[in-house]
Design a protein around this motif. Sequence first.
Motif, mmCIF file in Angstrom:
data_model
loop_
_atom_site.group_PDB
_atom_site.id
_atom_site.type_symbol
_atom_site.label_atom_id
_atom_site.label_comp_id
_atom_site.label_asym_id
_atom_site.label_seq_id
_atom_site.Cartn_x
_atom_site.Cartn_y
_atom_site.Cartn_z
ATOM 1 N N TRP A 70 46.108 37.504 39.321
ATOM 2 C CA TRP A 70 44.652 37.660 39.194
ATOM 3 C C TRP A 70 44.221 37.807 37.749
ATOM 4 C CZ3 TRP A 70 42.305 35.899 43.146
ATOM 5 C CH2 TRP A 70 42.955 35.945 44.384
ATOM 6 N N GLY A 121 43.823 43.960 41.326
ATOM 7 C CA GLY A 121 44.172 42.698 41.973
ATOM 8 C C GLY A 121 42.971 41.766 41.960
ATOM 9 N N THR A 167 48.987 40.515 37.029
ATOM 10 C CA THR A 167 49.358 39.732 38.207
ATOM 11 C C THR A 167 48.721 38.354 38.074
ATOM 12 O OG1 THR A 167 47.403 40.355 39.471
ATOM 13 C CG2 THR A 167 49.298 41.829 39.623
ATOM 14 N N ARG A 169 39.845 43.004 40.338
ATOM 15 C CA ARG A 169 39.641 42.953 38.891
ATOM 16 C C ARG A 169 38.899 41.678 38.499
ATOM 17 N NH1 ARG A 169 42.139 47.236 35.919
ATOM 18 N NH2 ARG A 169 44.150 46.628 36.720
ATOM 19 N N LEU A 170 39.150 40.592 39.225
ATOM 20 C CA LEU A 170 38.396 39.363 38.972
ATOM 21 C C LEU A 170 36.915 39.589 39.287
ATOM 22 C CD1 LEU A 170 38.331 36.326 38.304
ATOM 23 C CD2 LEU A 170 38.944 35.862 40.662
ATOM 24 N N ALA A 205 43.723 34.395 36.807
ATOM 25 C CA ALA A 205 42.473 33.899 37.394
ATOM 26 C C ALA A 205 41.276 34.330 36.548
ATOM 27 C CB ALA A 205 42.322 34.419 38.822
ATOM 28 N N ILE A 206 41.345 35.539 35.982
ATOM 29 C CA ILE A 206 40.248 36.033 35.144
ATOM 30 C C ILE A 206 40.098 35.158 33.898
ATOM 31 C CG2 ILE A 206 39.530 37.950 33.657
ATOM 32 C CD1 ILE A 206 40.816 39.828 35.798
ATOM 33 N N MET A 209 45.056 44.143 31.457
ATOM 34 C CA MET A 209 45.064 45.280 32.386
ATOM 35 C C MET A 209 45.555 44.873 33.765
ATOM 36 S SD MET A 209 41.906 47.668 31.363
ATOM 37 C CE MET A 209 40.656 46.867 32.299
ATOM 38 N N GLU A 210 45.438 43.574 34.082
ATOM 39 C CA GLU A 210 45.818 43.090 35.403
ATOM 40 C C GLU A 210 47.013 42.148 35.248
ATOM 41 O OE1 GLU A 210 44.475 43.998 38.367
ATOM 42 O OE2 GLU A 210 46.022 42.770 39.292
ATOM 43 N N MET A 265 40.837 41.843 29.964
ATOM 44 C CA MET A 265 40.943 42.168 31.394
ATOM 45 C C MET A 265 42.290 41.720 31.954
ATOM 46 S SD MET A 265 38.298 43.790 32.386
ATOM 47 C CE MET A 265 38.101 43.682 34.154
ATOM 48 N N SER A 301 35.332 41.563 36.587
ATOM 49 C CA SER A 301 35.023 40.709 35.438
ATOM 50 C C SER A 301 33.750 39.916 35.675
ATOM 51 C CB SER A 301 36.179 39.741 35.173
ATOM 52 O OG SER A 301 37.400 40.429 35.116
#
Lengths: 122, 158
Positions: free
Chosen positions: A94, B10, A92, B13-14, A97-98, A89-90, A86, B17
């Motif tokens: 964030w 942004g 940034t 996306r969190l 953060a994931i 794909m992101e 994930m 998830s």
Amino acid sequence: MITWLTVAVSAASLLLAAWCGYATARDQSTKDWHFIGMAVVSVLALAQLVVGIVELTQGRKPVGGTVMFVAYLAGALLAVPAAGFMSLMERTRWGSAIVTAGGLVLAVLEVRLFDIWGGGHG
Amino acid sequence: MADARKIGEGPGRLLVSLYGLFTVAAGSRSLYQLIAQFHEAPLAYILSAVAAVVYAFILVTLVRGGESARRLALVCCGAELAGVLIVGTLTIVMPSDFPDQTVWSYYGMGYLFIPLVLPVTGMLWLRTGRADRERGSRRGARAGGSPCPEGQGPGPAA
């Protein structure tokens, strides 16, 4: 053996979460080094899965049930790679953060694994 | 189209998830319980399955994006919050009906209260999506080299 691996995976996943949390705070996306860190955590989780299955084949019965034990082992192996995917794909903060969330989830899964296995008697 | 997919990017996306995580967690839990021990606590296990379906639905709407998906997701987050609050209260008021845990028992305590926080964050995030659109600020336009530099607007200097 599996208890030590559980401790190692928990520590590594919390370190990963802190590291990526720091990247989030600094508004940075995940870098190559973060992915190497994720790989290290994932290898530890894979070792845990293998050792767990070996101990099961030797006749050990987890307190919380064999199905639950294997399901949590598999979940523990997948948590960080899924977060890493994930974050690819992101690109940034964030994405970082994931991975932080993924590391925290893995730490929680390790606590549950410890309980299911029978807490310290392994 | 940048706008249509924005709710899944942004911070979104969190959320995607986390909703993915809870779809898997609630789904696998309820599947296992429904197959292995349905007779023990049918109500609790059916509620677990309902929770899994709600999570899966919000996950799909977030990934698909677009205005109608955003509205649907907003409604489902409301339903999710209501579910957490109702089931959480029921488990405290009449625990005898819930001999086993669900994802939403005791307001999601077994899951670090994330089931309670998630719909609130989800609704806040989905509402910002609408506020951005009303102001007419499009990220796509800004990212692709803004034709309107800051100095041209009716600034305080004018």
